[in-house]
Design a protein around this motif. Structure first.
Motif, mmCIF file in Angstrom:
data_model
loop_
_atom_site.group_PDB
_atom_site.id
_atom_site.type_symbol
_atom_site.label_atom_id
_atom_site.label_comp_id
_atom_site.label_asym_id
_atom_site.label_seq_id
_atom_site.Cartn_x
_atom_site.Cartn_y
_atom_site.Cartn_z
ATOM 1 N N PHE A 1 14.523 10.144 0.310
ATOM 2 C CA PHE A 1 15.040 11.511 0.395
ATOM 3 C C PHE A 1 15.211 11.943 1.849
ATOM 4 O O PHE A 1 16.223 12.538 2.228
ATOM 5 N N LEU A 2 14.219 11.618 2.693
ATOM 6 C CA LEU A 2 14.322 11.947 4.117
ATOM 7 C C LEU A 2 15.465 11.190 4.787
ATOM 8 O O LEU A 2 16.167 11.737 5.653
ATOM 9 N N ALA A 3 15.678 9.926 4.400
ATOM 10 C CA ALA A 3 16.777 9.147 4.983
ATOM 11 C C ALA A 3 18.124 9.754 4.613
ATOM 12 O O ALA A 3 19.026 9.832 5.449
ATOM 13 N N VAL A 4 18.261 10.205 3.364
ATOM 14 C CA VAL A 4 19.516 10.836 2.947
ATOM 15 C C VAL A 4 19.726 12.131 3.715
ATOM 16 O O VAL A 4 20.843 12.442 4.161
ATOM 17 N N LEU A 5 18.654 12.898 3.924
ATOM 18 C CA LEU A 5 18.775 14.154 4.663
ATOM 19 C C LEU A 5 19.115 13.921 6.135
ATOM 20 O O LEU A 5 19.914 14.651 6.720
ATOM 21 N N LEU A 6 18.502 12.929 6.753
ATOM 22 C CA LEU A 6 18.710 12.695 8.182
ATOM 23 C C LEU A 6 20.064 12.062 8.480
ATOM 24 O O LEU A 6 20.738 12.443 9.447
ATOM 25 N N PHE A 7 20.460 11.056 7.708
ATOM 26 C CA PHE A 7 21.661 10.307 8.049
ATOM 27 C C PHE A 7 22.868 10.682 7.185
ATOM 28 O O PHE A 7 23.989 10.308 7.513
ATOM 29 N N GLY A 8 22.658 11.335 6.103
ATOM 30 C CA GLY A 8 23.760 11.714 5.223
ATOM 31 C C GLY A 8 24.104 10.604 4.252
ATOM 32 O O GLY A 8 23.867 9.420 4.535
ATOM 33 N N ASP B 1 0.811 -1.218 0.000
ATOM 34 C CA ASP B 1 0.000 0.000 0.000
ATOM 35 C C ASP B 1 0.845 1.269 0.000
ATOM 36 O O ASP B 1 0.327 2.362 0.166
ATOM 37 N N VAL B 2 2.170 1.137 -0.198
ATOM 38 C CA VAL B 2 3.052 2.286 -0.277
ATOM 39 C C VAL B 2 3.393 2.506 -1.749
ATOM 40 O O VAL B 2 3.936 1.616 -2.408
ATOM 41 N N GLY B 3 3.077 3.666 -2.249
ATOM 42 C CA GLY B 3 3.312 3.973 -3.646
ATOM 43 C C GLY B 3 4.740 4.433 -3.912
ATOM 44 O O GLY B 3 5.540 4.633 -2.981
ATOM 45 N N PRO B 4 5.085 4.605 -5.179
ATOM 46 C CA PRO B 4 6.448 5.013 -5.520
ATOM 47 C C PRO B 4 6.802 6.411 -5.011
ATOM 48 O O PRO B 4 7.945 6.672 -4.631
ATOM 49 N N LEU B 5 5.827 7.304 -4.968
ATOM 50 C CA LEU B 5 6.100 8.645 -4.475
ATOM 51 C C LEU B 5 6.458 8.626 -2.989
ATOM 52 O O LEU B 5 7.370 9.335 -2.561
ATOM 53 N N GLU B 6 5.780 7.782 -2.218
ATOM 54 C CA GLU B 6 6.095 7.664 -0.795
ATOM 55 C C GLU B 6 7.485 7.065 -0.585
ATOM 56 O O GLU B 6 8.225 7.479 0.309
#
Length: 153
Positions: free
Chosen positions: A15-22, A4-9
């Motif tokens: 993107f959030l993981a790259v921002l949070l953890f580098g 139930d998770v689409g490609p946009l999610e």
């Protein structure tokens, strides 16, 4: 897993993981998470094997998924040797009885007497009102109207 998770999610989460953890710590984090998932799966499989060995050979076909209530009902009630879904449905379905009643009404309307009422139609009379008795046992006519006593209530 992510039905139930689409490609946009997924793109948003990446993107959030790259921002949070580098970008330099993200591969190490992914390896740690996948290793943790692998260890958890190994632990649960070993626990299942230990329980199966403790239960003995008579429970060789035992599956832990069968303990889920939906699976239990589906396996033992709907497809099992006992009372099946078709018997339950036919027992609760009033369709056959309603069809018999409708046929009897059609036969009566067409002028044919149904099998159950061969003596003719039953006339219902209005029930008489309450009957009172005198002291000598003789019945009197029913009262037309019962008086209302406001003090009695």
């Amino acid at each position: 897993m992510f039905s139930d998770v689409g490609p946009l999610e997924l793109i948003t989460l990446a993107f959030l993981a790259v921002l949070l953890f580098g970008p330099d710590k993200l591969p190490e984090l992914i390896q740690n998470v996948t290793g943790l998932i692998r260890k958890f799966r190994q632990f649960t499989e070993s626990a299942k094997q230990e329980i199966r060995s403790e239960l003995g050979p008579e429970f060789g076909d035992f599956e832990f998924e069968d303990l889920h209530p939906k699976t239990l009902v589906r396996k033992h009630v709907l497809n099992g040797d006992g009372l099946g879904f078709d018997e339950i449905r036919s027992a609760l379905d009033p369709g056959q009885e309603l069809a018999e009643v409708a046929d009897a009404i059609r036969d009566t309307a067409d002028g044919e007497a149904p099998e159950s009422s061969a003596t003719g139609p039953v006339l219902q009379a209005k029930a008489p009102g309450p009957v009172s008795f005198k002291k000598d046992g003789e019945a009197t006519a029913p009262a037309a109207h019962t008086p209302f006593d406001a003090d009695a209530t």
